[in-house]
Design a protein around this motif. Structure first.
Motif, PDB file in Angstrom:
ATOM      1  N   GLN A  99      25.558  43.101  38.418  1.00  0.00           N
ATOM      2  CA  GLN A  99      24.898  44.447  37.723  1.00  0.00           C
ATOM      3  C   GLN A  99      24.842  45.181  36.756  1.00  0.00           C
ATOM      4  OE1 GLN A  99      23.361  46.671  40.533  1.00  0.00           O
ATOM      5  NE2 GLN A  99      23.980  45.272  42.279  1.00  0.00           N
ATOM      6  N   TYR A 136      28.102  45.996  31.480  1.00  0.00           N
ATOM      7  CA  TYR A 136      28.431  44.913  33.333  1.00  0.00           C
ATOM      8  C   TYR A 136      29.979  44.815  33.887  1.00  0.00           C
ATOM      9  CZ  TYR A 136      24.104  42.617  31.733  1.00  0.00           C
ATOM     10  OH  TYR A 136      22.258  42.928  31.714  1.00  0.00           O
ATOM     11  N   LYS A 287      25.451  41.168  41.954  1.00  0.00           N
ATOM     12  CA  LYS A 287      23.908  41.348  42.376  1.00  0.00           C
ATOM     13  C   LYS A 287      23.879  42.417  43.864  1.00  0.00           C
ATOM     14  CE  LYS A 287      20.079  37.781  42.568  1.00  0.00           C
ATOM     15  NZ  LYS A 287      19.968  36.295  41.526  1.00  0.00           N
ATOM     16  N   THR A 292      26.158  50.680  44.854  1.00  0.00           N
ATOM     17  CA  THR A 292      27.002  50.994  43.355  1.00  0.00           C
ATOM     18  C   THR A 292      26.813  52.409  42.759  1.00  0.00           C
ATOM     19  OG1 THR A 292      23.503  51.159  42.708  1.00  0.00           O
ATOM     20  CG2 THR A 292      24.913  49.156  42.835  1.00  0.00           C
TER      21      THR A 292
END
Length: 432
Positions: A99, A136, A287, A292
């Protein structure tokens, strides 16, 4: 280096994973022995101070990139932040397993991502032509590959070339990294060094583009050098060097520095003239990550200069952080030799009294290439490596195996004799 912590973290991970409040839990997956304990343990309090929220860190370690990748790619494990090497970052990007790091979750005034050296940022951009890899991942540690050696037995002049692995003087005296990409990427430079000098090929092309011809050339050299290999290792080579059990070790610079610091006898490190690979590890959000936000803050936290310094002092590797505080730390007036580190720290770092195992001079960096994912040639690379290692053992290892087999045979025979004697004794008692 405090390996007991690695086991402790695994236990805590297993205990804490069940029933974890994922909104307030950060699951970190990192290399073993790759963080300062104080930096790790201080994160929850720091995060609370920055965000006003509680977080519990569940920390687990891995030993090779591929095992970490398998857990995410196949097992869909929900780690929030991981620390892969450059070629795995490439592979994970191609497979849509990462992500983007949402830096907008952190106020601009509290962001430290820009502490990463522009040199590293540019190297990361080379990992993909499709996206900016820096969206990333943020670098963590980096280094080179070279020879760690004992100057009591080997001179720097003898190790000026990777061809030293072919020197009959070093029979059964070399520990080789059991890391086929690292070994391939330096030996291919040796195999085609004249072509490099003639301008027919670049180091970047040799390392990035694996062909059947290049594989065959590297395999031929490694097979010829096999009699000199005392063992294939991932982690124990540096310890064997500190114990004087080998003369030289094809080693990562961080491992070399650890051995130099820990060894009771002088050890040194050199990057041969043909060049080397410059490798990088970076923090990523996979992913299937859940938290996050905490992951982005964790990565930001690792960019603080004080944390970079603590981590470097603990693990022996070099942080990607290039702030003035880190430059001050790296500049040691007790070191006589100076290095041009402008590529890393920028203007004002033309003559730094730095440890050049950790911070190579510009002249060394100029002959280093970035390792890449082997792509479609990965299987062929693995097959080549398996053929090189094969089932042939060095004389030392063969002797060890033979001794063990003899002892095993003696043990089995003794057990048989003892049982037979016991049986005969029982029969004699019954006759009486």
């Amino acid at each position: 280096m405090k390996r007991i912590y690695s086991l402790l973290f695994v236990v805590l991970f297993a205990m804490g994973s069940f029933g974890a409040d994922r909104a307030h839990t950060l699951k970190v997956y990192n290399w073993a022995d790759y963080i300062d304990e104080d930096v790790l343990n201080s994160f929850p309090a720091w995060y609370k101070q920055m965000t006003g929220e509680d977080v519990e860190v569940i920390y687990q370690t891995f030993d090779i990139n591929e095992s970490m990748l398998t857990e995410i790619e196949v097992g869909h494990e929900d780690y929030d932040v991981i620390c892969p090497s450059e070629y795995i970052i490439e592979r994970m990007l191609k497979a849509n397993l990462l992500q983007q790091i949402d830096k907008t979750l952190i106020p601009d005034s509290l962001q430290w991502f820009d502490n990463v050296a522009p040199f590293v940022v540019e190297k990361f951009r080379l990992m993909s032509e499709d996206v900016d890899v820096n969206d990333y991942t943020v670098g963590y540690m980096w280094g080179t590959t070279g020879f760690l050696y004992n100057p009591a037995f080997v001179s720097a002049e003898e190790l000026d070339s990777w061809g030293a692995i072919l020197n009959p003087k070093f029979e059964d005296k070399i520990y080789m990294k059991d890391a086929f990409r690292d070994v391939y990427s330096v030996i291919v430079l040796y195999a085609y060094y004249q072509d490099i000098l003639d301008g027919k090929v670049t180091r970047t092309d040799l390392v990035k583009n694996i062909t059947k011809e290049r594989l065959d050339s590297v395999e031929h050299i490694l097979l010829a050098a096999k009699k000199n290999v005392a063992g294939w290792e991932v982690d124990f080579g540096k310890e064997e060097m500190t114990k004087g059990r080998a003369w030289m070790n094809l080693s990562w610079s961080g491992d070399a520095q650890w051995a130099i610091d820990e060894s009771p006898v002088p050890l040194e490190y050199i990057v041969p003239k043909e060049g080397s690979n410059a490798w990088f590890d970076g923090w990523c959000i996979p992913k299937y990550a859940v938290n996050t936000k905490a992951a982005a803050w964790w990565i930001n936290y690792m960019c603080l200069p004080e944390n970079a310094i603590k981590n470097m002092e603990f693990i022996g590797y070099v942080s990607v952080i290039a702030s003035p505080e880190v430059l001050d730390w790296a500049d040691d007036e007790e070191i006589e030799e100076t290095a041009d580190l402008t590529y890393f720290f920028g203007e004002g770092a033309e003559a730094v009294h730095a440890n050049q195992v950790l911070y190579p001079d510009q002249s060394v960096i100029d002959r280093c290439a970035l390792m890449h994912d082997a792509g479609d040639m990965n299987e062929e690379l693995v097959k080549m490596w398996n053929r090189v290692k094969g089932d042939n053992l060095s004389s030392t290892m063969l002797l060890v195996v033979l001794v063990v087999l003899i002892l095993l045979i003696v043990f089995v025979v003794m057990q048989f004799v003892n049982k037979r004697n016991l049986k005969n004794a029982q029969q004699r008692r019954r006759r009486k």
